[in-house]
Design a protein around this motif. Structure first.
Motif, PDB file in Angstrom:
ATOM      1  N   ASN A 188      -7.607   8.072  -2.745  1.00 43.89           N
ATOM      2  CA  ASN A 188      -7.543   7.375  -1.592  1.00 43.89           C
ATOM      3  C   ASN A 188      -8.640   7.977  -0.594  1.00 43.89           C
ATOM      4  OD1 ASN A 188      -6.219   4.862  -1.602  1.00 43.89           O
ATOM      5  ND2 ASN A 188      -4.238   5.980  -1.143  1.00 43.89           N
TER       6      ASN A 188
ATOM      7  N   GLU B  78       1.409  -1.594  -4.835  1.00 47.83           N
ATOM      8  CA  GLU B  78       0.453  -0.292  -5.062  1.00 47.83           C
ATOM      9  C   GLU B  78      -0.336  -0.436  -6.496  1.00 47.83           C
ATOM     10  OE1 GLU B  78      -1.346   2.045  -2.819  1.00 47.83           O
ATOM     11  OE2 GLU B  78      -2.611   1.586  -4.640  1.00 47.83           O
TER      12      GLU B  78
ATOM     13  N   ASP C 139      -3.872   3.367   8.870  1.00 42.31           N
ATOM     14  CA  ASP C 139      -5.210   2.698   9.242  1.00 42.31           C
ATOM     15  C   ASP C 139      -5.233   1.285   9.325  1.00 42.31           C
ATOM     16  OD1 ASP C 139      -6.138   5.237   8.820  1.00 42.31           O
ATOM     17  OD2 ASP C 139      -7.693   4.874   7.494  1.00 42.31           O
TER      18      ASP C 139
ATOM     19  N   GLY D  62       0.818  -1.476  -0.106  1.00 41.09           N
ATOM     20  CA  GLY D  62       0.022  -0.048   0.060  1.00 41.09           C
ATOM     21  C   GLY D  62       0.969   1.349  -0.098  1.00 41.09           C
TER      22      GLY D  62
ATOM     23  N   CYS E 180     -10.586  10.878   1.069  1.00 37.58           N
ATOM     24  CA  CYS E 180     -10.393  11.494   2.143  1.00 37.58           C
ATOM     25  C   CYS E 180     -10.791  12.865   2.258  1.00 37.58           C
ATOM     26  CB  CYS E 180      -9.387  11.157   3.066  1.00 37.58           C
ATOM     27  SG  CYS E 180      -8.154  12.464   3.499  1.00 37.58           S
ATOM     28  N   GLY E 181     -11.049  13.541   3.274  1.00 28.88           N
ATOM     29  CA  GLY E 181     -11.498  14.843   3.140  1.00 28.88           C
ATOM     30  C   GLY E 181     -10.298  15.901   2.892  1.00 28.88           C
TER      31      GLY E 181
ATOM     32  N   VAL F  90      -1.968  -7.136  -3.651  1.00 26.19           N
ATOM     33  CA  VAL F  90      -1.414  -8.106  -2.933  1.00 26.19           C
ATOM     34  C   VAL F  90      -2.802  -8.860  -2.464  1.00 26.19           C
ATOM     35  CG1 VAL F  90      -0.370  -8.864  -0.610  1.00 26.19           C
ATOM     36  CG2 VAL F  90       0.764  -7.249  -2.141  1.00 26.19           C
TER      37      VAL F  90
ATOM     38  N   PRO G 135      -0.345   7.382   2.539  1.00 24.81           N
ATOM     39  CA  PRO G 135       0.701   8.209   3.376  1.00 24.81           C
ATOM     40  C   PRO G 135       1.402   7.322   4.354  1.00 24.81           C
ATOM     41  CG  PRO G 135      -1.610   9.233   3.535  1.00 24.81           C
ATOM     42  CD  PRO G 135      -1.765   7.913   2.403  1.00 24.81           C
ATOM     43  N   ALA G 136       0.650   6.322   4.740  1.00 22.97           N
ATOM     44  CA  ALA G 136       1.648   5.347   5.725  1.00 22.97           C
ATOM     45  C   ALA G 136       2.703   4.698   5.056  1.00 22.97           C
ATOM     46  CB  ALA G 136       0.700   4.489   6.446  1.00 22.97           C
TER      47      ALA G 136
ATOM     48  N   ARG H 250      -6.312  13.715  -2.411  1.00 29.25           N
ATOM     49  CA  ARG H 250      -5.536  12.623  -2.251  1.00 29.25           C
ATOM     50  C   ARG H 250      -5.134  11.699  -3.675  1.00 29.25           C
ATOM     51  NH1 ARG H 250      -6.255   9.896   2.651  1.00 29.25           N
ATOM     52  NH2 ARG H 250      -4.353   8.357   1.762  1.00 29.25           N
TER      53      ARG H 250
ATOM     54  N   SER I 211      -9.599  -2.468   2.228  1.00 31.82           N
ATOM     55  CA  SER I 211      -9.112  -3.556   1.378  1.00 31.82           C
ATOM     56  C   SER I 211      -9.369  -4.678   2.040  1.00 31.82           C
ATOM     57  CB  SER I 211      -7.542  -3.191   1.816  1.00 31.82           C
ATOM     58  OG  SER I 211      -6.757  -4.505   1.464  1.00 31.82           O
TER      59      SER I 211
ATOM     60  N   GLY J 261      -5.990  11.486  10.056  1.00 26.42           N
ATOM     61  CA  GLY J 261      -5.600  10.162   9.991  1.00 26.42           C
ATOM     62  C   GLY J 261      -4.291  10.099   9.300  1.00 26.42           C
ATOM     63  N   ILE J 262      -4.124  11.209   8.582  1.00 27.09           N
ATOM     64  CA  ILE J 262      -2.930  11.368   8.014  1.00 27.09           C
ATOM     65  C   ILE J 262      -1.410  11.424   8.858  1.00 27.09           C
ATOM     66  CG2 ILE J 262      -1.337  12.616   6.195  1.00 27.09           C
ATOM     67  CD1 ILE J 262      -4.303  13.410   4.789  1.00 27.09           C
TER      68      ILE J 262
ATOM     69  N   ILE K   3      -7.732  17.039   4.611  1.00 25.43           N
ATOM     70  CA  ILE K   3      -7.187  18.203   5.564  1.00 25.43           C
ATOM     71  C   ILE K   3      -5.975  17.718   6.328  1.00 25.43           C
ATOM     72  CG2 ILE K   3      -7.854  19.325   7.788  1.00 25.43           C
ATOM     73  CD1 ILE K   3      -9.084  20.626   5.287  1.00 25.43           C
TER      74      ILE K   3
HETATM   75  C1  LIG Z   1     -14.631  10.407   4.917  1.00 26.33           C
HETATM   76  C2  LIG Z   1     -13.105  10.389   5.331  1.00 26.33           C
HETATM   77  C3  LIG Z   1     -12.626  11.549   5.267  1.00 26.33           C
HETATM   78  C4  LIG Z   1     -11.170  11.678   5.794  1.00 26.33           C
HETATM   79  N1  LIG Z   1     -10.795  12.927   6.128  1.00 26.33           N
HETATM   80  C5  LIG Z   1      -9.437  13.218   6.464  1.00 26.33           C
HETATM   81  C6  LIG Z   1      -8.697  14.328   6.740  1.00 26.33           C
HETATM   82  O1  LIG Z   1      -9.401  15.456   6.176  1.00 26.33           O
HETATM   83  N2  LIG Z   1      -7.375  14.496   7.238  1.00 26.33           N
HETATM   84  C7  LIG Z   1      -6.643  13.316   7.451  1.00 26.33           C
HETATM   85  O2  LIG Z   1      -5.520  13.665   7.918  1.00 26.33           O
HETATM   86  N3  LIG Z   1      -7.562  11.899   7.412  1.00 26.33           N
HETATM   87  C8  LIG Z   1      -8.803  12.069   6.869  1.00 26.33           C
HETATM   88  N4  LIG Z   1      -9.256  10.734   6.950  1.00 26.33           N
HETATM   89  C9  LIG Z   1      -8.516   9.581   7.267  1.00 26.33           C
HETATM   90  C10 LIG Z   1      -7.350   9.048   6.322  1.00 26.33           C
HETATM   91  O3  LIG Z   1      -7.983   9.113   5.018  1.00 26.33           O
HETATM   92  C11 LIG Z   1      -6.611   7.987   6.669  1.00 26.33           C
HETATM   93  O4  LIG Z   1      -6.236   7.925   7.890  1.00 26.33           O
HETATM   94  C12 LIG Z   1      -5.288   7.682   5.936  1.00 26.33           C
HETATM   95  O5  LIG Z   1      -5.738   7.767   4.439  1.00 26.33           O
HETATM   96  C13 LIG Z   1      -4.605   6.568   6.275  1.00 26.33           C
HETATM   97  O6  LIG Z   1      -3.639   6.318   5.269  1.00 26.33           O
HETATM   98  P1  LIG Z   1      -3.096   4.800   5.051  1.00 26.33           P
HETATM   99  O7  LIG Z   1      -1.931   5.124   4.417  1.00 26.33           O
HETATM  100  O8  LIG Z   1      -3.022   4.165   6.328  1.00 26.33           O
HETATM  101  O9  LIG Z   1      -4.254   4.237   4.155  1.00 26.33           O
HETATM  102  P2  LIG Z   1      -4.731   4.629   2.809  1.00 26.33           P
HETATM  103  O10 LIG Z   1      -4.607   5.917   2.732  1.00 26.33           O
HETATM  104  O11 LIG Z   1      -6.240   3.845   2.785  1.00 26.33           O
HETATM  105  O12 LIG Z   1      -3.941   3.947   1.740  1.00 26.33           O
HETATM  106  C14 LIG Z   1      -3.971   2.494   1.409  1.00 26.33           C
HETATM  107  C15 LIG Z   1      -3.433   2.173   0.203  1.00 26.33           C
HETATM  108  O13 LIG Z   1      -2.970   0.781   0.207  1.00 26.33           O
HETATM  109  C16 LIG Z   1      -3.435   0.517  -1.195  1.00 26.33           C
HETATM  110  N5  LIG Z   1      -4.059  -1.156  -1.135  1.00 26.33           N
HETATM  111  C17 LIG Z   1      -4.810  -1.606  -0.502  1.00 26.33           C
HETATM  112  N6  LIG Z   1      -5.087  -2.733  -0.367  1.00 26.33           N
HETATM  113  C18 LIG Z   1      -3.860  -3.200  -1.102  1.00 26.33           C
HETATM  114  C19 LIG Z   1      -3.556  -4.325  -1.371  1.00 26.33           C
HETATM  115  N7  LIG Z   1      -4.044  -5.577  -1.313  1.00 26.33           N
HETATM  116  N8  LIG Z   1      -2.318  -4.486  -2.367  1.00 26.33           N
HETATM  117  C20 LIG Z   1      -1.679  -3.427  -2.816  1.00 26.33           C
HETATM  118  N9  LIG Z   1      -2.169  -2.207  -2.181  1.00 26.33           N
HETATM  119  C21 LIG Z   1      -3.222  -1.984  -1.627  1.00 26.33           C
HETATM  120  C22 LIG Z   1      -4.570   1.243  -1.702  1.00 26.33           C
HETATM  121  O14 LIG Z   1      -4.738   1.680  -2.802  1.00 26.33           O
HETATM  122  C23 LIG Z   1      -4.079   2.670  -0.924  1.00 26.33           C
HETATM  123  O15 LIG Z   1      -3.336   3.274  -1.765  1.00 26.33           O
HETATM  124  C24 LIG Z   1     -10.345  10.610   6.401  1.00 26.33           C
HETATM  125  C25 LIG Z   1     -11.325   9.213   6.253  1.00 26.33           C
HETATM  126  C26 LIG Z   1     -12.388   9.280   5.765  1.00 26.33           C
HETATM  127  C27 LIG Z   1     -13.190   7.916   5.454  1.00 26.33           C
END
Ligand SMILES: Cc1cc2nc3c(=O)[nH]c(=O)nc-3n(C[C@H](O)[C@H](O)[C@H](O)COP(=O)(O)OP(=O)(O)OC[C@H]3O[C@@H](n4cnc5c(N)ncnc54)[C@H](O)[C@@H]3O)c2cc1C
Length: 477
Positions: A78, A65, A328, A36, A80-81, A171, A39-40, A136, A204, A338-339, A83
């Motif tokens: 991805n 990815e 997440d 994935g 999200c809002g 994956v 951001p994480a 995003r 996912s 969340g970011i 912010i």
């Molecule tokens: C409605 C809503 C509004 C939000 N607003 C905000 C905000 O304004 N500010 C903020 O800070 N946070 C916000 N968040 C939270 C934020 O979106 C998440 O906390 C953040 O995106 C988490 O990052 P991540 O990298 O853990 O996961 P994600 O951003 O979900 O990234 C996961 C990545 O993994 C990839 N992936 C998934 N499964 C697989 C697989 N099997 N194989 C390979 N790749 C895969 C996906 O394509 C994706 O690119 C919001 C969330 C929601 C639902």
């Protein structure tokens, strides 16, 4: 394949097994799979390769990815809002991650809080600090390709610059065999790694697949949200929304947070709460407080929408032998920032892997305390949202909150206790525990009690239900 299904390494750090014979430290030539590139995943790869360089460790990182962040609409996004709180913008800058101008769609300078008893604009507590509104992906469906650049695409590019290799595959499974962790992809590709970092978020199926293999792992809890984009054009947005994020405190059950966020030619709507559904959305769009935000009081058709899930409960445990869940997929802040949580978990996991080791015990000692800190703060967050729910239900309380905030905003230099609490709650800039402790301060309680009385006296503007446009005008400079 000699896999040991049912034992993904999510065992107690204290129970010993034959896997302890495997190297529990990264060494020259170690291979790391990051699943994935949200951001994480991208920040983890960036930090890990940076740290490896400083200790002259030669490791390689493959980021899996399938999504292409250059695509517009849901396919490249991805969801999200978008912010990024002012504190996170600054923290990223100290890490050398400067958000470029074409990634920041708008700097948010204030929040406008809408309630049935009136509105109030809350200016940024420190004039030099601005929240960044980002996309995003590469903007909404059918948007102009030149106008937007993806935040996630930018972070992935930084990781690639550090040497990470991107594998454009989904994956489908991770298995532990005698020698290593094996990653399997939908396109039949599979490969072995020394460390697997799960950064798939909560939209996912992968963590469900892992949870199906063993009872020792509980995937994160999640709930459905709603996001959509309205195309209004820059001029209309400047005149109606300004550089302000519009948030709503409405008496709608299950709605925890609703915001309209201006970005370039578009306004993003986010609805967060307990399983957002059609009925809740109808009530939201039907409320006069929402309608009056739009030109002519009419809500236009949205051009792009989705129902992403949000993490509401941490994975347990968020680590195993040679496996760690970040962002997440592991733990995040409840409904906010969340970011920022992705940044913190990514950095802590990278530090653990480089400077301590990759066994479950290493992650338990050096990574888990940070996750536990976030989880404990979320418990306080639930309490804070519980109080917010009471204000949502009680009109007299909303009048008091409105009056206190308006008066604070009218008096520059006053200690803006309610404004600060609301700002940090909306932006996610401060831990919930900080916000909660501030609400226990005698001066805050005294002022709130006084404003509850004064705001509900016959003749007060809040009491009369006047939208406090005069007050808002007064506050706008
Ligand atoms: C409605 C809503 C509004 C939000 N607003 C905000 C905000 O304004 N500010 C903020 O800070 N946070 C916000 N968040 C939270 C934020 O979106 C998440 O906390 C953040 O995106 C988490 O990052 P991540 O990298 O853990 O996961 P994600 O951003 O979900 O990234 C996961 C990545 O993994 C990839 N992936 C998934 N499964 C697989 C697989 N099997 N194989 C390979 N790749 C895969 C996906 O394509 C994706 O690119 C919001 C969330 C929601 C639902």
């Amino acid at each position: 394949m000699n896999s040991t299904a049912g034992n993904l390494g999510f065992r107690s750090a204290h129970s010993r097994s034959r896997q302890d014979a495997l190297p529990s430290k990264l060494h020259d030539g170690s291979r790391i799979a990051v699943i994935g590139a949200g951001p994480a995943g991208s920040m983890f790869s960036h930090f890990l390769l940076n740290m490896a360089e400083t200790v002259a460790l030669d490791v390689s990182v493959d980021i899996f990815e399938p999504r292409k962040f250059c695509h517009r609409g849901p396919a490249g996004c991805n969801h999200c809002g978008g912010i990024v709180s002012e504190s996170l913008v600054q923290r990223l800058a100290t890490e050398g991650i400067m958000l470029p101008d074409d990634v920041v769609q708008r700097g948010i300078e204030s929040y406008t809080l809408h309630m049935d008893v009136g509105d109030v604009e809350i200016a940024t507590p420190l004039a030099e600090k601005r929240i960044a509104a980002i996309y995003r992906g590469n903007g909404p469906r059918n948007s102009e390709p030149t106008d937007t650049h993806s935040f996630d695409g930018y972070l992935l590019h930084l990781a690639q610059e550090k040497g990470a290799n991107v594998v454009e595959s989904l994956v489908t499974d991770v298995r532990r065999d005698d020698a290593s962790m094996r990653v399997h992809c939908a396109d039949q590709h599979s490969d072995s790694y020394d460390l697997v970092v799960v950064a798939t978020g909560v939209n996912s199926r992968l963590e469900q697949t892992l949870a199906d293999q063993t009872q020792e792992f509980e995937q994160p809890g999640r709930t459905k949200t709603f996001i959509c984009e309205f195309h209004l054009g820059r001029k209309v947005i400047r005149e109606t929304f300004g550089p302000s994020m519009h948030v709503f405190l409405l008496d709608i059950p299950r709605l925890e947070f609703a915001a309209l966020i201006p970005k370039g030619d578009y306004v993003t709507l986010c609805l967060l709460g307990d399983d957002i559904d059609e009925e809740l959305m109808d009530r939201f769009f039907g409320s006069p407080e929402v309608q009056k935000c739009f030109p002519g009081g009419e809500i236009p058709r949205h051009v792009c929408h989705c129902y992403p899930r949000i993490n509401i409960k941490a994975a347990r445990p968020a680590f195993g032998d040679r496996m760690v869940m970040i962002g997440d997929s592991g733990t995040t802040r409840l409904f906010k920032d969340g970011i920022g949580a992705a940044y913190r978990t990514a950095k802590a996991a990278a530090k653990t892997a480089i400077f301590h080791g990759i066994s479950a015990k290493d992650f338990e000692t050096h990574y888990a305390p940070m996750c536990n800190g976030i989880n404990k703060d979320n418990q306080v967050g639930k309490l804070v949202f519980g109080f917010g729910g009471l204000v949502q239900k009680a009109r007299f309380a909303r009048r008091g909150v409105l009056r206190m905030t308006v008066h604070e905003q009218e008096q520059p230099g006053s200690s803006r206790r309610m404004s600060g609490v609301l700002w940090d709650l909306f932006s996610g800039s401060a831990p919930y525990t900080d916000v909660f402790l501030r609400t226990l301060h005698p001066a805050y309680i005294g002022s709130l009690l006084w404003n509850l009385v004064a705001g509900n006296m016959p003749g007060s503007s809040a009491r009369n239900g006047r939208t406090s446009e005069e007050e808002v005008d007064h506050v706008r400079h």
